[in-house]
Design a protein around this motif. Structure first.
Motif, PDB file in Angstrom:
ATOM      1  N   ASN A 148      46.132 -27.140  46.660  1.00 32.05           N
ATOM      2  CA  ASN A 148      45.689 -25.400  46.697  1.00 32.05           C
ATOM      3  C   ASN A 148      47.112 -25.080  46.894  1.00 32.05           C
ATOM      4  N   LEU A 175      37.903 -17.329  59.019  1.00 28.78           N
ATOM      5  CA  LEU A 175      39.375 -18.461  58.669  1.00 28.78           C
ATOM      6  C   LEU A 175      40.981 -17.506  59.444  1.00 28.78           C
ATOM      7  N   ASN A 222      46.014 -27.100  55.653  1.00 32.09           N
ATOM      8  CA  ASN A 222      44.612 -27.059  54.607  1.00 32.09           C
ATOM      9  C   ASN A 222      43.867 -26.029  55.786  1.00 32.09           C
ATOM     10  N   ALA A 280      43.195 -22.510  52.747  1.00 35.63           N
ATOM     11  CA  ALA A 280      41.945 -22.030  52.952  1.00 35.63           C
ATOM     12  C   ALA A 280      41.987 -20.884  53.032  1.00 35.63           C
ATOM     13  N   HIS A 329      43.764 -18.415  50.622  1.00 31.58           N
ATOM     14  CA  HIS A 329      42.356 -18.490  49.168  1.00 31.58           C
ATOM     15  C   HIS A 329      42.299 -17.062  48.914  1.00 31.58           C
ATOM     16  N   ASN A 330      41.374 -17.212  50.134  1.00 26.73           N
ATOM     17  CA  ASN A 330      40.505 -16.869  50.849  1.00 26.73           C
ATOM     18  C   ASN A 330      41.078 -15.232  51.018  1.00 26.73           C
TER      19      ASN A 330
END
Length: 229
Positions: A23, A71, A80, A84, A87-88
């Motif tokens: 990521n 999230l 992890n 994520a 990213h959002n």
């Protein structure tokens, strides 16, 4: 998480660290691609429909904002999950930047605003991506977890009654939220090694929140022993 097996004695706990590394690298690569395109647009902005950019930006902000909010409530101690979330979050920033650029283009005709907004988001992506690569790399290299100093742990153990010396102190992290400790402890000749080991394991659990300990406890060597060689 997969249960421990013959070859994977800690299960697949490190899989999330590898995912976080991917990521982080993805954020850095995407940031570089976006930066290249942003610079190209600043040099030659062309004809940009401000209303379309504004509409797409606002629509994306709503969708990405909802995902980032969901999230943010998850366990972000996991690298992890943090990857994520980032990213959002950067998708949300990109959408907001696009909406702002669209509004500027619509009201002023300043076409370079699109590229400048993208470069602002790129800086945030580089910062977040490097943080993920750094933190996941530290776990893979079995460095001390953040906030856990090996010297401080060793000093606390060496100060325990009956302990003569503590060395080879290695705090590390199996995966996110799973710290571990290995150390060699020397106790007095009259001490019970098993009792002292249990006491030290309880000490590092209570003071440093480390559940998994591997402590080699030996008696102090007698000074009267003949040193050969």
């Amino acid at each position: 998480m997969r249960r421990p097996s013959g070859r994977c004695t800690f299960g697949l706990g490190r899989a999330e660290i590898l995912s976080a590394q991917v990521n982080g690298l993805a954020l850095l690569v995407l940031g570089a691609v976006i930066a290249f395109e942003a610079i190209r647009r600043i040099i030659d902005p062309g004809v940009i429909d401000g209303r379309l950019v504004l509409a797409i930006g606002l629509g994306g902000a709503v969708a990405n904002g909802a995902a980032a909010l969901a999230l943010s409530k998850a366990n972000r101690q996991s690298l992890n999950v943090e990857g994520a979330f980032l990213h959002n979050l950067y998708d949300l920033y990109s959408s907001l930047a696009a909406a702002a650029a669209g509004a500027i283009i619509l009201t002023t005709g300043f076409g370079e605003a699109d590229g400048l907004a993208a470069l602002t988001v790129v800086l945030l992506m580089f910062r977040g991506g490097w943080g993920l690569v750094r933190d996941s790399g530290l776990v893979l290299l079995e460095g001390s977890p953040q906030g856990l100093d090996a010297e401080r742990v060793g000093t606390a153990m060496a100060s325990h009654p009956g302990v003569v010396e503590v060395h080879d102190v290695h705090p590390w992290e199996v995966t996110s939220g799973f710290p571990a400790l290995a150390a060699h402890v020397v106790v007095g000749r009259e001490e019970d090694c098993h009792t002292r080991r249990l006491e030290l394991a309880r000490l590092v659990h209570d003071r440093f929140e480390i559940d998994h300990t591997t402590l080699q406890v030996d008696h102090e060597r007698s000074r009267d022993l003949l040193q050969l060689g």
